[in-house]
Design a protein around this motif. Sequence first.
Motif, mmCIF file in Angstrom:
data_model
loop_
_atom_site.group_PDB
_atom_site.id
_atom_site.type_symbol
_atom_site.label_atom_id
_atom_site.label_comp_id
_atom_site.label_asym_id
_atom_site.label_seq_id
_atom_site.Cartn_x
_atom_site.Cartn_y
_atom_site.Cartn_z
ATOM 1 N N ALA A 81 37.846 21.491 36.080
ATOM 2 C CA ALA A 81 38.235 22.489 35.091
ATOM 3 C C ALA A 81 37.092 23.461 34.855
ATOM 4 N N GLY A 82 35.816 22.941 34.784
ATOM 5 C CA GLY A 82 34.689 23.834 34.565
ATOM 6 C C GLY A 82 34.490 24.794 35.707
ATOM 7 N N LEU A 83 34.577 24.330 36.968
ATOM 8 C CA LEU A 83 34.385 25.201 38.117
ATOM 9 C C LEU A 83 35.536 26.194 38.267
ATOM 10 N N CYS A 84 36.737 25.736 37.980
ATOM 11 C CA CYS A 84 37.893 26.657 38.061
ATOM 12 C C CYS A 84 37.721 27.803 37.083
ATOM 13 N N PHE A 85 37.279 27.475 35.869
ATOM 14 C CA PHE A 85 37.039 28.547 34.908
ATOM 15 C C PHE A 85 35.852 29.407 35.320
ATOM 16 N N GLY A 86 34.925 28.848 36.084
ATOM 17 C CA GLY A 86 33.816 29.638 36.609
ATOM 18 C C GLY A 86 34.290 30.710 37.569
ATOM 19 N N VAL A 87 35.309 30.384 38.391
ATOM 20 C CA VAL A 87 35.888 31.397 39.295
ATOM 21 C C VAL A 87 36.441 32.563 38.498
ATOM 22 N N VAL A 88 37.143 32.250 37.398
ATOM 23 C CA VAL A 88 37.723 33.314 36.562
ATOM 24 C C VAL A 88 36.624 34.112 35.887
ATOM 25 N N ARG A 89 35.532 33.412 35.418
ATOM 26 C CA ARG A 89 34.424 34.113 34.764
ATOM 27 C C ARG A 89 33.750 35.098 35.712
ATOM 28 N N VAL A 90 33.599 34.694 36.973
ATOM 29 C CA VAL A 90 33.013 35.624 37.958
ATOM 30 C C VAL A 90 33.904 36.842 38.145
ATOM 31 N N LEU A 91 35.241 36.634 38.194
ATOM 32 C CA LEU A 91 36.175 37.754 38.376
ATOM 33 C C LEU A 91 36.083 38.740 37.206
ATOM 34 N N LEU A 92 35.796 38.160 35.981
ATOM 35 C CA LEU A 92 35.706 39.013 34.792
ATOM 36 C C LEU A 92 34.272 39.463 34.518
ATOM 37 N N ILE A 93 33.398 39.296 35.518
ATOM 38 C CA ILE A 93 31.991 39.719 35.446
ATOM 39 C C ILE A 93 31.299 39.048 34.251
ATOM 40 N N GLN A 94 31.433 37.730 34.156
ATOM 41 C CA GLN A 94 30.744 36.927 33.151
ATOM 42 C C GLN A 94 29.829 35.923 33.867
ATOM 43 N N ASP A 95 28.883 35.352 33.103
ATOM 44 C CA ASP A 95 27.960 34.409 33.721
ATOM 45 C C ASP A 95 28.613 33.037 33.856
ATOM 46 N N THR A 96 28.046 32.215 34.729
ATOM 47 C CA THR A 96 28.496 30.839 34.898
ATOM 48 C C THR A 96 27.306 30.002 35.356
ATOM 49 N N LEU A 98 32.670 41.630 43.509
ATOM 50 C CA LEU A 98 31.822 42.809 43.319
ATOM 51 C C LEU A 98 32.449 44.047 43.960
ATOM 52 N N VAL A 99 32.904 43.910 45.222
ATOM 53 C CA VAL A 99 33.509 45.053 45.917
ATOM 54 C C VAL A 99 34.781 45.510 45.190
ATOM 55 N N THR A 100 35.611 44.545 44.789
ATOM 56 C CA THR A 100 36.880 44.891 44.141
ATOM 57 C C THR A 100 36.649 45.571 42.794
ATOM 58 N N VAL A 101 35.775 44.986 41.979
ATOM 59 C CA VAL A 101 35.554 45.514 40.635
ATOM 60 C C VAL A 101 34.909 46.892 40.680
ATOM 61 N N LYS A 102 33.926 47.095 41.564
ATOM 62 C CA LYS A 102 33.276 48.405 41.654
ATOM 63 C C LYS A 102 34.263 49.475 42.141
ATOM 64 N N SER A 103 35.122 49.108 43.092
ATOM 65 C CA SER A 103 36.131 50.060 43.561
ATOM 66 C C SER A 103 37.093 50.420 42.436
ATOM 67 N N TYR A 104 37.501 49.411 41.697
ATOM 68 C CA TYR A 104 38.427 49.639 40.589
ATOM 69 C C TYR A 104 37.793 50.545 39.530
ATOM 70 N N ALA A 105 36.546 50.276 39.178
ATOM 71 C CA ALA A 105 35.896 51.050 38.127
ATOM 72 C C ALA A 105 35.731 52.508 38.536
ATOM 73 N N GLY A 106 35.350 52.748 39.805
ATOM 74 C CA GLY A 106 35.166 54.127 40.254
ATOM 75 C C GLY A 106 36.467 54.919 40.236
ATOM 76 N N ASN A 107 37.534 54.308 40.751
ATOM 77 C CA ASN A 107 38.822 55.010 40.766
ATOM 78 C C ASN A 107 39.383 55.198 39.363
ATOM 79 N N LEU A 108 39.132 54.228 38.493
ATOM 80 C CA LEU A 108 39.682 54.321 37.141
ATOM 81 C C LEU A 108 39.126 55.525 36.401
ATOM 82 N N MET A 109 37.841 55.805 36.551
ATOM 83 C CA MET A 109 37.256 56.942 35.865
ATOM 84 C C MET A 109 37.894 58.262 36.312
ATOM 85 N N SER A 110 38.295 58.322 37.572
ATOM 86 C CA SER A 110 38.957 59.537 38.061
ATOM 87 C C SER A 110 40.395 59.622 37.570
ATOM 88 N N LEU A 111 41.091 58.502 37.607
ATOM 89 C CA LEU A 111 42.519 58.526 37.284
ATOM 90 C C LEU A 111 42.788 58.655 35.793
#
Length: 613
Positions: free
Chosen positions: A363-378, A399-412
């Motif tokens: 359970a702790g490691l599974c939540f760690g995967v989600v924390r990484v996706l949400l750019i949180q520490d683990t 990292l690649v997904t989140v940075k791509s999302y953030a860049g496009n979001l500012m434009s859109l």
Amino acid sequence: MEKALVIATVTLKLVMFSACKRSLLPALSLDSNEVAEGERKASEAVREVLSVASDSRCLSIIVGDGDPSVATLLLLRELSWCVSVVVVSDDPAALLTFCERSLKSQFIVWSTRLLVVTHLSTQELSHLHESLSKMNAMVMTLRHDRKQTSCSFYVHMPYSPAGEETLQVASWGSLHGLVLRGDLPLFPEKFTRLRHRAKIVVAAEEYPPHAFVLLLGGTDGRGQPRFTITGPMVKLLEILATSMNFTYTYVRPPDGAWGAKQPDGSFSGMVGMLSRKEADIGLGPFGVSASRAEVVDYTSFIVIDYARIIGGRGRAEVDPWGFLLPLAPEVWLGVAVMTALAMATAAVLTGLSERFSAGRRSAGLCFGVVRVLLIQDTKVLPERRWERVLLAGWMIVTLVTVKSYAGNLMSLLAVRHIPQPYQSVRDVLDDASCTMIWETNNAYIQYMNSLTSGTFYEVAEAGRNGRIIYKRSTDFMEAVETLVRRGDHVLMVEDLTARVFLGQDVSSTGRCDFYLSREVFLPFIFAMTGQKNSPLVPALNRRIRAVTESGLYDHWMQGAIPNSTTCANAPSKITVNTTLGLSNLWLMFAILLGGHAISLIVLLLETFWNKMK
């Protein structure tokens, strides 16, 4: 096969000539030998004329007093490649009846050559002028004496002034044979260029971009507003008038309609005017339909057009779901699948671990995967190297997904969405709040009212339920400026006409306030019209084909649509340079508050559950 056909035709000619001898010379005081000789020579004259003027493969039908009915002759014509008809009679009333019934039943059409053989003079046949002038016909008058038989051939010229109704084109004598008179051949093309300058009545109405009605102010002698017509169709009409030698006057239909069949069988609009012979030509162009073809003849086609929807472009709006746009739907799905796969992998590897129980650590490691996706520490223990490898790989993907999302979001976030909701007929039908505008009594309405199923049957049903407003073509622009601009009405009209309205709007406002649907529907061929069996139509066809095939009409039409392409592909999304406000981000805040509300509910449920335990 061809020789047999020719022989059969010639045989039929001889048999029918001999059958009609009884009516050629009923009143001459000659002996029987002279009568037979006169009949033979008259038959030679007719055969010589037909051999010169008709194709040898044409069927020749000779009609005398008491011969078969017009219905029987019509069947013969329809079964024949081409027909030459010889009518033998000295009865003025019988000749008039034959001509009128032949025209009405379409037994005599312009391709059918008619020769009237009679002893009557041209003055005695003056009552036939109106009928014979519309036919490809000649009159052969016979004269006999004891020395020779002579014949004169006359043509009734259309639109001729009083006293010049007939023109002699040839003569025949038993001594000198067939001799042409003047510059006209046998069975001349009387309508290729009219010998006498004719006055033609043209039914016309506004139809952008083909024809535009301009009011001149004041009234004419009949108390009607003075007007004139401009546009590509008028340029075409001027060419026709000059080359065929006629002048024309315009008349507009009282109901402003093109024409559709009414419940009593009559036709409205300009088609009705042509069927009642109140006009000679319909300018149009008219959509070709089977029902109209019952009462009018169409010329060669001028243009092919199809219908489209004109809708009002909405105001630029912020799309509240814009935060989802930086990633395509398949990318969002891929992220969800990869997250689930990473969590499943962590659970399996932890379950295989010997030092920790699967339940607590997985359970702790599974939540760690989600924390990484949400750019949180683990946190990862030093001895758990496989956890470090797993999370390191997952961090790179994240990292690649989140940075791509953030860049496009500012434009859109600067994008404004312009609503264009009605792109098809189905879109309009599905929105009960939308009202359609159609032209009154046109080919589209006639077609839809004849259907029993399908999309356009549903359109007709919607009209019967009050969801259609019928307008004259002259009222379209006002409807566009008022009803369509509001957004709850759409105009169903031809593509070329729609482009005129869009171009006029751009010229007056400088904006693109309307849009055209992506879907096109109901293609129609458009042409001019003439009275049923009018010999003017074949003469018009040759000139119309020359104008359309040269591309001249298309050139005129493009010049009649200013700014036609400015809004043809206007974008449905625009970008603006402005600060971000609550209108841009309200849905994200709504999701945040929704998450807090759900977490609070879960907390209360957990507390309640613990107390119950």
